[in-house]
Design a protein around this motif. Structure first.
Motif, PDB file in Angstrom:
ATOM      1  N   GLY A 166       0.788  -1.227   0.000  1.00 45.09           N
ATOM      2  CA  GLY A 166       0.000   0.000   0.000  1.00 45.09           C
ATOM      3  C   GLY A 166       0.821   1.277   0.000  1.00 45.09           C
ATOM      4  O   GLY A 166       0.254   2.374  -0.068  1.00 45.09           O
ATOM      5  N   ALA A 167       2.144   1.176   0.066  1.00 38.39           N
ATOM      6  CA  ALA A 167       2.994   2.371   0.146  1.00 38.39           C
ATOM      7  C   ALA A 167       3.020   3.123  -1.193  1.00 38.39           C
ATOM      8  O   ALA A 167       2.979   2.518  -2.270  1.00 38.39           O
ATOM      9  N   ALA A 168       3.114   4.445  -1.098  1.00 36.37           N
ATOM     10  CA  ALA A 168       3.182   5.282  -2.298  1.00 36.37           C
ATOM     11  C   ALA A 168       4.626   5.413  -2.773  1.00 36.37           C
ATOM     12  O   ALA A 168       5.572   5.080  -2.049  1.00 36.37           O
ATOM     13  N   LEU A 169       4.777   5.912  -3.994  1.00 40.77           N
ATOM     14  CA  LEU A 169       6.107   6.091  -4.574  1.00 40.77           C
ATOM     15  C   LEU A 169       6.968   6.992  -3.699  1.00 40.77           C
ATOM     16  O   LEU A 169       8.161   6.747  -3.514  1.00 40.77           O
ATOM     17  N   GLU A 170       6.376   8.051  -3.129  1.00 41.13           N
ATOM     18  CA  GLU A 170       7.132   8.984  -2.299  1.00 41.13           C
ATOM     19  C   GLU A 170       7.744   8.299  -1.080  1.00 41.13           C
ATOM     20  O   GLU A 170       8.872   8.614  -0.676  1.00 41.13           O
ATOM     21  N   ALA A 171       7.005   7.349  -0.489  1.00 38.35           N
ATOM     22  CA  ALA A 171       7.513   6.627   0.686  1.00 38.35           C
ATOM     23  C   ALA A 171       8.715   5.769   0.319  1.00 38.35           C
ATOM     24  O   ALA A 171       9.703   5.695   1.069  1.00 38.35           O
ATOM     25  N   LEU A 172       8.648   5.105  -0.835  1.00 37.17           N
ATOM     26  CA  LEU A 172       9.772   4.277  -1.280  1.00 37.17           C
ATOM     27  C   LEU A 172      10.994   5.145  -1.559  1.00 37.17           C
ATOM     28  O   LEU A 172      12.121   4.778  -1.199  1.00 37.17           O
ATOM     29  N   GLU A 173      10.779   6.285  -2.204  1.00 40.84           N
ATOM     30  CA  GLU A 173      11.898   7.190  -2.512  1.00 40.84           C
ATOM     31  C   GLU A 173      12.528   7.728  -1.235  1.00 40.84           C
ATOM     32  O   GLU A 173      13.766   7.798  -1.128  1.00 40.84           O
ATOM     33  N   ARG A 174      11.700   8.112  -0.268  1.00 43.73           N
ATOM     34  CA  ARG A 174      12.212   8.636   1.002  1.00 43.73           C
ATOM     35  C   ARG A 174      13.051   7.581   1.728  1.00 43.73           C
ATOM     36  O   ARG A 174      14.151   7.868   2.238  1.00 43.73           O
ATOM     37  N   ASP A 175      12.574   6.362   1.750  1.00 46.19           N
ATOM     38  CA  ASP A 175      13.295   5.278   2.407  1.00 46.19           C
ATOM     39  C   ASP A 175      14.625   5.012   1.704  1.00 46.19           C
ATOM     40  O   ASP A 175      15.667   4.850   2.349  1.00 46.19           O
ATOM     41  N   LEU A 176      14.594   4.978   0.383  1.00 41.35           N
ATOM     42  CA  LEU A 176      15.808   4.704  -0.381  1.00 41.35           C
ATOM     43  C   LEU A 176      16.853   5.800  -0.177  1.00 41.35           C
ATOM     44  O   LEU A 176      18.041   5.505   0.001  1.00 41.35           O
ATOM     45  N   ARG A 177      16.443   7.059  -0.197  1.00 41.19           N
ATOM     46  CA  ARG A 177      17.408   8.160   0.006  1.00 41.19           C
ATOM     47  C   ARG A 177      18.087   8.045   1.364  1.00 41.19           C
ATOM     48  O   ARG A 177      19.304   8.268   1.486  1.00 41.19           O
ATOM     49  N   PHE A 178      17.316   7.699   2.381  1.00 39.47           N
ATOM     50  CA  PHE A 178      17.886   7.544   3.717  1.00 39.47           C
ATOM     51  C   PHE A 178      18.923   6.419   3.735  1.00 39.47           C
ATOM     52  O   PHE A 178      20.027   6.579   4.276  1.00 39.47           O
ATOM     53  N   LEU A 179      18.599   5.289   3.111  1.00 36.01           N
ATOM     54  CA  LEU A 179      19.521   4.144   3.107  1.00 36.01           C
ATOM     55  C   LEU A 179      20.781   4.456   2.300  1.00 36.01           C
ATOM     56  O   LEU A 179      21.881   4.017   2.657  1.00 36.01           O
ATOM     57  N   GLN A 180      20.651   5.192   1.235  1.00 34.79           N
ATOM     58  CA  GLN A 180      21.827   5.575   0.446  1.00 34.79           C
ATOM     59  C   GLN A 180      22.775   6.448   1.266  1.00 34.79           C
ATOM     60  O   GLN A 180      23.999   6.301   1.186  1.00 34.79           O
ATOM     61  N   ARG A 181      22.202   7.357   2.066  1.00 36.43           N
ATOM     62  CA  ARG A 181      23.049   8.191   2.932  1.00 36.43           C
ATOM     63  C   ARG A 181      23.741   7.339   3.992  1.00 36.43           C
ATOM     64  O   ARG A 181      24.924   7.548   4.299  1.00 36.43           O
ATOM     65  N   VAL A 182      23.011   6.383   4.563  1.00 38.56           N
ATOM     66  CA  VAL A 182      23.590   5.500   5.584  1.00 38.56           C
ATOM     67  C   VAL A 182      24.761   4.715   5.001  1.00 38.56           C
ATOM     68  O   VAL A 182      25.841   4.622   5.622  1.00 38.56           O
ATOM     69  N   TRP A 183      24.577   4.151   3.811  1.00 37.93           N
ATOM     70  CA  TRP A 183      25.638   3.329   3.227  1.00 37.93           C
ATOM     71  C   TRP A 183      26.829   4.180   2.792  1.00 37.93           C
ATOM     72  O   TRP A 183      27.985   3.754   2.931  1.00 37.93           O
TER      73      TRP A 183
END
Length: 479
Positions: A166-183
């Motif tokens: 049920g997640a929207a595209l914006e939620a996936l993008e927000r999660d991915l950006r955070f993980l990219q910064r972490v890595w």
């Protein structure tokens, strides 16, 4: 109705999942017993073992980690068919992630295929493909697969988690950006560190639980620590704002776990025998290689035919077995000894019921068909130490056997040791101390003492030992 309870004090963090008011899963984390799963280390290859097609990697722990050839990620490994000796050499430095905690005498299992989990996606720096959780319905998987095409980096991999339903595209993008910064931060740390060293640590148990468990099925997340409560709310506000209103601060003088009746459940989760509603019971035993669960009818005798009694007990056992595996977090090989059923159709019904119960279990399982003897062989993914390993220790008396020497056997051992002492002594009387349970059997003038005098020509004065003493032990009392 599902609830997530999080209790923390200076001793430990406890997380419980309640389903319809009943304990379904329990997790513990202590300052000195934290899980390593998910941590990423800069390690150094210590030994390459061609015979095992694996390598041992020093990551700075007491025991080296185990890296099999299938978990090696490199340009040479992508073609397949290469041996470990062709891929790794002693002294080579590499980034590895822990996939299973150290257990027993074995070190942690490692992989070079690093995955950094977020709320909705897992970021795979060394991958290029995109996957979607198989737990989701087909239509939802197709929807998410289409969304992922718009957010996935070309040179990186991505896995969409079950929580993304049920997640929207914006939620996936927000999660991915955070993980990219972490890595990116982890890679910078790794570049400036000497092996072995920790470059990325997984989140603590409380935040992992909120990240991985909370879904639309949950009615509340109740936290009893003010600081942790604020952290959980802040985390959800950042990654999943639609769930932040579920979080509640536990108030009142009654401790959180006591309020929901979970303290006794902790003791039950360590018991060997578990009752079933109709009077049957389970017996859960642990061996070095596997866990064995035995189903018994107990005091339940049924009303009609034996086969009906057996079927009802086995069906009740299916529900309780899965609950116990989840609560205790038991993994590895598991053998279930159901009560023998004559009819093949009944065996199929029980197997179907067992598999249906496992749909509630987030942990990966594989169940083999039920045998004519009523045995079911299965595996459940084993990544962290379960409740039993964290809460208990090996009994110093039985040393893990689960049984201790009987009074009769101990008396035989003590009599022989007394005979040896009396023969070796120059004293007419030898003073000794024994366990209080044996004192009456070694009374002056008794059968044992008469035999010893006849055999050795000397006499022993026996008294009760002060403090702890093994049952079959004889202590000499100094003059």
């Amino acid at each position: 109705m599902k609830r997530l309870l999080i209790s923390r004090d200076h001793l430990e963090t406890r997380v419980a999942i309640l389903e319809e008011g009943r304990l379904a899963e329990m997790y513990l984390e202590r300052p000195d017993r934290q899980s390593l799963v998910g941590n990423v280390y800069k390690g150094r290859v210590e030994n390459v073992l061609p015979g095992m097609d694996a390598a041992f990697v020093d990551i700075g722990l007491e025991r080296n980690g185990f890296l099999s050839v299938g978990e090696v990620v490199s340009q040479e490994a992508k073609g397949g068919g290469r041996r470990i000796g062709d891929l790794l050499k002693s002294g080579k430095e590499l980034l590895v992630q822990v996939t299973r905690d150290p257990m027993g005498g074995k070190g942690p299992r490692l992989t070079m295929d690093v995955g950094i989990p977020g709320r909705y996606v897992v970021y795979i720096p060394s991958g290029k493909g995109a996957g979607v959780s198989r737990r989701l319905p087909d239509a939802e998987r197709e929807r998410l697969r289409a969304l992922v095409k718009d957010v996935k980096p070309e040179d990186r991999g991505l896995i969409v988690r079950t929580a993304a339903e049920g997640a929207a595209l914006e939620a996936l993008e927000r999660d991915l950006r955070f993980l990219q910064r972490v890595w990116a931060a982890a890679e910078r740390r790794a570049a400036g560190m000497q092996a072995p060293s920790l470059v990325y640590a997984e989140a603590e148990l409380a935040l992992r639980s909120v990240r991985d468990l909370v879904s639309r099925d949950f009615d509340a997340v109740i936290v009893d620590d003010e600081k942790l409560y604020r952290r959980v709310v802040s985390y959800l506000r950042a990654v999943a704002p639609e769930y932040k209103d579920l979080v509640q601060r536990h108030e009142g003088d009654t401790p959180l776990f006591e309020r929901f009746g979970l303290e006794p459940e902790m003791e039950k989760a360590l018991a060997r025998r578990v009752g079933l509603p109709s009077g049957g019971y389970l017996v859960i035993d642990h061996t070095e290689a596997m866990t064995v669960i035995d189903v018994n009818t107990g005091r339940y005798v049924g009303k009609k035919q034996l086969e009906n009694t057996t079927l009802k007990t086995n069906l009740e056992a299916c529900k309780e077995i899965v609950r116990q595996l989840r609560v205790r977090d038991i993994g590895g090989i598991i053998v279930i000894d159901f009560i023998d059923m004559t009819a093949k159709t009944n065996r199929e019904v029980v197997l179907a019921a067992l598999e249906a119960e496992f749909t509630l279990d987030r942990t990966k399982t594989y169940v083999v068909e039920i045998s004519p003897l009523g045995l079911v062989e299965m595996t459940r993914q084993n990544t962290t130490q379960g409740l039993r390993e964290i809460v208990t220790a090996t009994c110093p008396t039985c040393r893990g056997l689960g049984r201790v020497i009987s009074d009769e056997s101990a008396l035989i051992v003590v009599e022989r040791r007394l005979a040896d002492l009396l023969r070796a002594s120059d004293l007419p009387v030898v003073r000794v101390a024994v366990h209080p349970r044996l004192l009456g059997r070694l009374a002056p003038g008794g059968e044992v003492m008469r035999r010893l005098v006849a055999q050795t020509g000397r006499r022993a004065e026996v008294q009760e030992a002060v403090g702890e003493i093994p049952l079959a032990h004889v202590a000499i009392v100094p003059d």
